[in-house]
Design an enzyme around this catalytic site. Structure first.
Site, short mmCIF file in Angstrom:
data_model
loop_
_atom_site.label_atom_id
_atom_site.label_comp_id
_atom_site.label_asym_id
_atom_site.label_seq_id
_atom_site.Cartn_x
_atom_site.Cartn_y
_atom_site.Cartn_z
N HIS A 1 10.23 -6.33 -35.02
CA HIS A 1 10.73 -7.55 -35.67
C HIS A 1 10.34 -7.57 -37.16
O HIS A 1 11.13 -8.01 -38.01
CB HIS A 1 10.22 -8.80 -34.95
CG HIS A 1 10.74 -8.92 -33.55
ND1 HIS A 1 12.08 -8.77 -33.23
CD2 HIS A 1 10.12 -9.16 -32.37
CE1 HIS A 1 12.24 -8.91 -31.93
NE2 HIS A 1 11.07 -9.14 -31.37
N ASP B 1 20.32 -6.67 -33.93
CA ASP B 1 19.76 -6.31 -32.62
C ASP B 1 19.16 -4.90 -32.62
O ASP B 1 19.61 -4.02 -33.36
CB ASP B 1 20.88 -6.39 -31.57
CG ASP B 1 20.32 -6.39 -30.16
OD1 ASP B 1 19.13 -6.68 -29.97
OD2 ASP B 1 21.10 -6.08 -29.23
N LEU C 1 26.09 -15.08 -52.96
CA LEU C 1 26.33 -14.98 -51.52
C LEU C 1 25.97 -16.28 -50.79
O LEU C 1 24.94 -16.89 -51.07
CB LEU C 1 25.45 -13.85 -50.97
CG LEU C 1 25.47 -13.65 -49.45
CD1 LEU C 1 26.80 -13.05 -49.00
CD2 LEU C 1 24.31 -12.76 -49.00
C1 IPE Z 1 21.32 -11.17 -29.62
O1 IPE Z 1 20.51 -10.15 -29.20
C2 IPE Z 1 20.54 -12.20 -30.38
C3 IPE Z 1 19.99 -11.77 -31.65
C4 IPE Z 1 20.08 -10.58 -32.18
C5 IPE Z 1 19.27 -12.78 -32.37
P1 IPE Z 1 19.81 -10.13 -27.77
O2 IPE Z 1 18.94 -8.95 -27.73
O3 IPE Z 1 19.16 -11.43 -27.50
O4 IPE Z 1 21.05 -9.98 -26.80
P2 IPE Z 1 21.13 -9.42 -25.33
O5 IPE Z 1 20.06 -10.08 -24.53
O6 IPE Z 1 20.92 -7.95 -25.42
O7 IPE Z 1 22.52 -9.73 -24.88
C1 IPE Z 2 16.81 -8.44 -32.01
O1 IPE Z 2 16.13 -7.35 -31.49
C2 IPE Z 2 15.91 -9.55 -32.44
C3 IPE Z 2 16.01 -10.78 -31.64
C4 IPE Z 2 16.79 -10.95 -30.62
C5 IPE Z 2 15.17 -11.89 -32.05
P1 IPE Z 2 15.66 -7.30 -29.99
O2 IPE Z 2 14.29 -7.88 -29.89
O3 IPE Z 2 16.66 -7.92 -29.09
O4 IPE Z 2 15.58 -5.75 -29.74
P2 IPE Z 2 15.99 -4.97 -28.42
O5 IPE Z 2 17.40 -5.35 -28.11
O6 IPE Z 2 15.04 -5.41 -27.37
O7 IPE Z 2 15.85 -3.54 -28.78
MG MG Z 3 18.28 -7.18 -28.16
#
Ligand code: IPE
Ligand code: IPE
Ligand code: MG
Length: 238
Positions: free
Chosen positions: A40, A23, A133
């Site tokens: 990403h 995240d 792994l």
């Molecule tokens: C959790 O992160 C899902 C992934 C990292 C794939 P999110 O960014 O979707 O979670 P929330 O919305 O902050 O809870």
């Molecule tokens: C995690 O990073 C990737 C996915 C959930 C696919 P985010 O896109 O949630 O990044 P933030 O949380 O907005 O910074």
């Molecule tokens: Mg996120």
């Protein structure tokens, strides 16, 4: 010099199974005035680095959260960008095979594009004899969705109610046959599970950090594992 090399894991035991919520990509990009998609792209690079590192230190299982059942709520162009990155990774997964990494996807593939589903299957089949792994990639994964899926399976199989145990459920999750995650890492400063491995995490140790996923390095992982080794896991005992 990495702290954890195969030969010294006996002195500094590794968890058997580490799970990571990848995240913070969006915030990483925002901080740099870049589009979320750039976050990403950078996060995907970190994923490869960390997976390779885990393989090198002799970790048995790594499960990464790449796309949740809730992430479809994002703008269509962001979802499309993530799916294209997944395509790139899948086409390139040959690399992981050469590194002896076994790949498995967890989650419900139903809504994914047909070409992605085919590539996923190809990568799973192509790496199934790898002995390094065991890498699980959670795509369209949600812990609640997984439990609904398991309940449906149990009913569909006609399992008599009196025979249903915790094992009956564990055996019908996407992670069937795997040990539960010992250690769950969530970077990016969020203190929540976001629907990750709800059943499997009953006794997992958690580790949180403000570092955004694209900035996460093997050094952070080493630090996390050091912390893990200081925990006293009691599983409800004394
Ligand atoms: C959790 O992160 C899902 C992934 C990292 C794939 P999110 O960014 O979707 O979670 P929330 O919305 O902050 O809870
Ligand atoms: C995690 O990073 C990737 C996915 C959930 C696919 P985010 O896109 O949630 O990044 P933030 O949380 O907005 O910074
Ligand atoms: Mg996120």
């Amino acid at each position: 010099m990495p702290l954890f090399k195969k030969k010294n894991t006996a002195e500094r035991p590794l968890p058997r199974h580490i799970a990571i919520v990848m995240d913070g990509n969006g915030r990483w990009a925002k901080k740099r005035g870049l589009p979320r998609s750039a976050g990403h792209v950078s996060g995907a690079k970190t994923f490869k680095t960390i997976a390779r590192y885990c393989n090198k230190i002799g970790l048995e299982y790594l499960t990464v959260y790449a796309f949740s059942t809730e992430n479809w709520k994002r703008p269509p162009e962001e979802v499309e960008g993530i799916m294209n990155l997944l395509r790139d990774y899948l086409k390139d997964a040959e690399n992981f095979k050469q590194e002896n990494i076994r790949v498995k996807f967890i989650g419900d593939p139903t809504p994914l594009a047909d070409d992605i589903k085919e590539l996923m299957k190809k990568d799973e089949d192509g790496s199934k004899n790898a002995t390094g792994l065991k890498l699980n990639i959670a795509i369209n994964y949600g812990g609640r969705d997984e439990l609904v899926h398991a309940v449906k399976k149990i009913i569909d199989e006609g399992v008599p109610m009196g025979e249903i145990t915790e094992q009956t459920i564990s055996d019908r999750l996407y992670t069937a046959g795997m040990p539960d995650p010992d250690f769950i890492i969530r970077p990016s400063g969020e203190y929540r599970t976001s629907n990750y491995l709800l059943w499997q995490s009953a006794y997992s140790e958690y580790w949180f950090s403000d570092v955004l996923w694209p900035d996460f390095t093997p050094k952070h992982l080493e630090k996390a594992i050091e912390d893990y080794n200081r925990r006293n896991r009691r599983f409800g005992g004394v």
